[in-house]
Design an enzyme around this catalytic site. Structure first.
Site: not given
Ligand code: PGA
Length: 249
Positions: A10, A12, A93, A95, A163, A169, A208
């Site tokens: 992903n 983003k 997601h 976010e 997640e 992150g 992560s």
């Molecule tokens: P990350 O993000 O691997 O940077 O923690 C995962 C995600 O948000 O899908």
């Protein structure tokens, strides 16, 4: 039942046209791991370029609107993703849920729109830190799963990504035991809802994931793959995660 491993990047809101070569390198090297399904979800603006650079590879959106078209300035619909060459999309997601106020009902409508447009879906769920600390993570996530799942769907075309929001992150990850307990609970809830199809549907872990922890996380019970953010932006960081998936039964 054996479920193929699935490792999804992903990107983003990252990536300009010079990132297409990186995607080409990822898809090219992923052919060395035929046991793993690999997909990349770049920003909308790069979908067509990635599809052109790696024909036949799985390229997806990160979100879609629930309506097929209309007066929704700035939005992209599921048929538009499919038209651009995408074969899948992420929906729900955290976010989007947190930053754009998307409810379970919104996520369900988006998942249904994506399936209707012929796309596969990666439906995300996950708890905030306070809920994990209060012991309510599994209940919280099961409410999201029940409220976000389409009424009817083909379990080969829908994956759920667990997640934990606090792991995205941050470099923090849950224990393998907590991941296995969450995934086992999700699969049990799916069994109640869709019966045998729950054994087919793939459950991904996200938050992560990197080359150092992927084997451990992907090896946890009921984990069928990973949804990867930061470590999916370069072949050097992403391919070790794909390799970890290939090394697992
Ligand atoms: P990350 O993000 O691997 O940077 O923690 C995962 C995600 O948000 O899908």
């Amino acid at each position: 039942m054996a479920r193929r491993k699935y490792v999804v990047g992903n990107w983003k809101m990252n990536g300009l046209s010079d990132a297409v070569a990186e995607a080409g390198a990822i898809f090219g090297a992923a052919k060395d791991y035929p046991a793993v399904d690999v997909a990349l979800c770049p920003p909308f603006t790069l979908i067509g370029a990635l599809v052109a650079a790696a024909p036949g590879s799985a390229v997806g959106g990160q979100d879609c609107h629930a309506a097929p078209s209309g007066a929704y300035t700035g939005s992209v619909s599921a048929p538009m993703l499919a038209d651009a060459g995408a074969t899948l999309t992420i929906v729900g997601h955290s976010e989007r849920r947190e930053g754009f106020g998307e409810s379970d009902a919104d996520v369900k409508a988006k998942a249904e729109a994506a399936l209707a447009a012929g796309l596969s879906v990666i439906l995300c769920v996950g708890e905030p830190r306070a809920i994990r600390e209060s012991g309510g993570a599994i209940d919280h996530v099961l409410v999201q799963v029940r409220g976000s799942l389409p009424d009817a769907f083909d379990p080969t075309r829908l994956a759920i990504a667990y997640e934990p929001i606090w792991a995205i992150g941050t470099g923090l990850i849950p224990t393998v035991e907590d991941v296995a307990a969450m995934h086992g609970s999700i699969r049990a809830a799916l069994s109640e809802r869709i019966g045998a199809g729950a054994q087919v549907l793939r459950l991904l872990y996200g938050g992560s994931v990197n080359g150092d922890n992927a084997a451990e996380l992907l090896g946890a019970g009921d984990v069928d793959g990973a949804l990867v953010g930061g470590a999916s932006l370069t072949a050097a960081k992403f391919l070790p995660i794909v390799a970890a998936g290939a090394g697992l039964p």
